[in-house]
Design a protein around this motif. Structure first.
Motif, short mmCIF file in Angstrom:
data_model
loop_
_atom_site.label_atom_id
_atom_site.label_comp_id
_atom_site.label_asym_id
_atom_site.label_seq_id
_atom_site.Cartn_x
_atom_site.Cartn_y
_atom_site.Cartn_z
N TRP A 109 0.88 -1.16 -0.08
CA TRP A 109 0.01 -0.03 0.02
C TRP A 109 0.94 1.26 0.14
O TRP A 109 0.44 2.22 -0.84
CB TRP A 109 -0.81 -0.09 1.27
CG TRP A 109 -1.67 1.29 1.29
CD1 TRP A 109 -1.70 2.35 2.20
CD2 TRP A 109 -3.25 1.60 0.45
NE1 TRP A 109 -2.56 3.19 1.88
CE2 TRP A 109 -3.34 2.89 0.97
CE3 TRP A 109 -3.50 0.91 -0.62
CZ2 TRP A 109 -4.48 3.44 0.49
CZ3 TRP A 109 -4.60 1.54 -1.17
CH2 TRP A 109 -5.25 2.64 -0.60
N ALA A 110 1.85 1.21 0.71
CA ALA A 110 2.77 2.45 0.73
C ALA A 110 3.53 2.75 -0.71
O ALA A 110 3.52 3.69 -0.74
CB ALA A 110 4.04 2.30 1.94
N ARG A 111 3.80 1.64 -1.30
CA ARG A 111 4.59 1.89 -2.67
C ARG A 111 3.19 2.39 -3.54
O ARG A 111 3.85 3.27 -4.33
CB ARG A 111 4.98 0.41 -2.80
CG ARG A 111 5.79 0.48 -4.39
CD ARG A 111 6.40 -0.52 -4.69
NE ARG A 111 7.39 -0.45 -6.01
CZ ARG A 111 8.07 0.23 -6.46
NH1 ARG A 111 8.58 1.02 -5.32
NH2 ARG A 111 8.73 0.07 -7.59
N MET A 112 2.23 1.73 -3.55
CA MET A 112 1.24 2.32 -4.38
C MET A 112 0.86 3.89 -3.85
O MET A 112 0.70 4.78 -4.86
CB MET A 112 -0.14 1.79 -4.22
CG MET A 112 -0.20 0.39 -4.81
SD MET A 112 -1.90 -0.24 -4.76
CE MET A 112 -1.82 -1.83 -5.45
N GLN A 113 0.81 4.40 -2.66
CA GLN A 113 0.56 5.65 -2.42
C GLN A 113 1.80 6.63 -2.85
O GLN A 113 1.79 7.61 -3.44
CB GLN A 113 0.50 5.80 -1.05
CG GLN A 113 -0.69 5.03 -0.49
CD GLN A 113 -1.92 5.44 -1.24
OE1 GLN A 113 -2.24 6.90 -0.88
NE2 GLN A 113 -2.52 4.78 -1.65
N GLU A 114 3.16 6.05 -2.93
CA GLU A 114 4.36 6.68 -3.44
C GLU A 114 4.31 6.95 -4.73
O GLU A 114 4.70 7.97 -5.13
CB GLU A 114 5.35 5.83 -2.71
CG GLU A 114 6.84 6.60 -3.21
CD GLU A 114 8.10 5.60 -3.05
OE1 GLU A 114 9.04 5.82 -3.35
OE2 GLU A 114 7.84 4.48 -2.49
N LEU A 115 3.84 5.71 -5.59
CA LEU A 115 3.88 6.05 -6.88
C LEU A 115 2.73 6.55 -7.53
O LEU A 115 2.58 6.86 -8.80
CB LEU A 115 4.05 4.61 -7.51
CG LEU A 115 5.35 4.05 -7.32
CD1 LEU A 115 5.59 2.49 -7.38
CD2 LEU A 115 6.70 4.71 -7.60
N HIS A 116 1.54 6.74 -6.87
CA HIS A 116 0.32 6.97 -7.09
C HIS A 116 -0.26 6.06 -8.29
O HIS A 116 -0.81 6.64 -9.49
CB HIS A 116 0.41 8.46 -7.91
CG HIS A 116 0.96 9.50 -7.04
ND1 HIS A 116 0.21 9.85 -5.89
CD2 HIS A 116 2.08 10.02 -6.96
CE1 HIS A 116 0.85 10.87 -5.23
NE2 HIS A 116 2.04 11.05 -5.69
N VAL A 117 -0.18 4.76 -7.84
CA VAL A 117 -0.68 3.78 -8.80
C VAL A 117 -1.73 3.11 -8.03
O VAL A 117 -1.93 3.08 -6.97
CB VAL A 117 0.54 2.98 -9.41
CG1 VAL A 117 1.16 3.86 -10.44
CG2 VAL A 117 0.87 2.32 -8.50
N SER A 118 -2.84 2.19 -8.84
CA SER A 118 -3.64 1.34 -8.07
C SER A 118 -3.35 -0.18 -8.35
O SER A 118 -4.03 -1.03 -7.90
CB SER A 118 -4.90 1.92 -8.76
OG SER A 118 -5.01 1.53 -10.11
N HIS A 119 -2.31 -0.43 -9.35
CA HIS A 119 -2.07 -1.72 -9.37
C HIS A 119 -0.56 -1.89 -9.41
O HIS A 119 0.26 -0.93 -9.80
CB HIS A 119 -2.43 -2.19 -10.97
CG HIS A 119 -4.04 -2.27 -10.91
ND1 HIS A 119 -4.64 -1.20 -11.10
CD2 HIS A 119 -4.74 -3.24 -10.88
CE1 HIS A 119 -6.03 -1.46 -11.24
NE2 HIS A 119 -6.08 -2.73 -11.07
N LEU A 120 -0.01 -3.10 -8.91
CA LEU A 120 1.41 -3.30 -8.93
C LEU A 120 1.54 -4.65 -9.39
O LEU A 120 1.02 -5.56 -9.16
CB LEU A 120 2.01 -3.21 -7.74
CG LEU A 120 2.23 -2.07 -6.93
CD1 LEU A 120 2.54 -2.16 -5.48
CD2 LEU A 120 3.45 -1.16 -7.75
N MET A 121 2.49 -5.10 -10.49
CA MET A 121 2.80 -6.35 -10.80
C MET A 121 3.74 -7.17 -9.64
O MET A 121 4.53 -6.30 -9.18
CB MET A 121 3.72 -6.45 -12.08
CG MET A 121 2.60 -6.03 -13.44
SD MET A 121 1.21 -7.05 -13.75
CE MET A 121 2.07 -8.66 -13.98
#
Length: 213
Positions: A109-121
């Motif tokens: 979740w922290a990485r999504m917030q940092e990158l401003h994305v809603s999906h991560l591979m």
């Protein structure tokens, strides 16, 4: 094939529809008129047919003008130009942001917030993509959860090739209830990802919308 099935990071030959059932709508029998308005409706249709017949007779008397841009037997060489269809490679976001499958929901979740994305591979120990995790997955399990995502990310994916039409991707988002589609080449290399937000940006900008059809 325009769509690909990726299972645990491997391309498989199984047809998409056999792995991802579509959202079907049950067919219904045509309704019959059970009240007085049904008879009125029939009369309206009958009157309409008579009226249309009269209009057709009148219009037959009038010479019909031919527009200069109309394609017809009188102007066969004037064909409507075909729009170039948008492909996944033209719309996808890249590079694709990834995260190791051993991390916790809190870290994801922290990485999504940092990158401003809603999906991560999600990647394995060799950094090969093996699945995807969305912000919805994280919210369901808890944004501060110390549990690893290893057993909860999506391992079976519908993917696209660089040449997949955007119209196919957009319809798949609705048909299979997905929000993102990774893009792989023939060597199973992850090239990019197409999300709903990418399609919304296209709608807002109005770029090449005529080519979606």
């Amino acid at each position: 094939m325009s769509l690909i099935v990726i299972d645990h990071g491997n391309r498989i030959e199984t047809p998409v529809k056999s792995v991802f059932p579509t959202r079907g709508v049950e067919s219904t029998a045509p309704s019959k008129g059970l009240h007085d308005s049904a008879g009125i409706e029939k009369k309206v249709h009958a009157d309409g047919e008579n009226f249309t017949h009269i209009l057709n007779k009148e219009s037959a008397k009038q010479p019909q003008e031919q527009s200069a841009n109309t394609y017809s037997a009188l102007n066969p060489e004037k064909k409507k130009p075909q729009a170039t269809k948008l492909k996944a490679a033209q719309v996808m976001s890249h590079p694709v942001h990834t995260i190791a499958r051993e991390v916790t929901f809190k870290t994801a979740w922290a990485r999504m917030q940092e990158l401003h994305v809603s999906h991560l591979m999600v990647t394995d120990a060799e950094d090969d993509p093996v699945g995807i995790i969305s912000h919805i997955d994280i919210i369901e399990h808890g944004k501060d959860s110390p549990v690893s995502i290893a057993n909860f990310y999506t391992q079976q994916l519908i993917a696209a090739s660089p040449e997949t039409d955007i119209s196919v991707i957009s319809s798949s988002f609705i048909e299979y209830e997905i929000n993102a589609m990774p893009v792989f080449n023939e060597s199973n290399q992850l090239l990019g990802i197409v999300c709903r937000s990418d399609l919304l940006r296209l709608l807002i900008s109005g770029s090449h919308i005529e080519s979606w059809a």
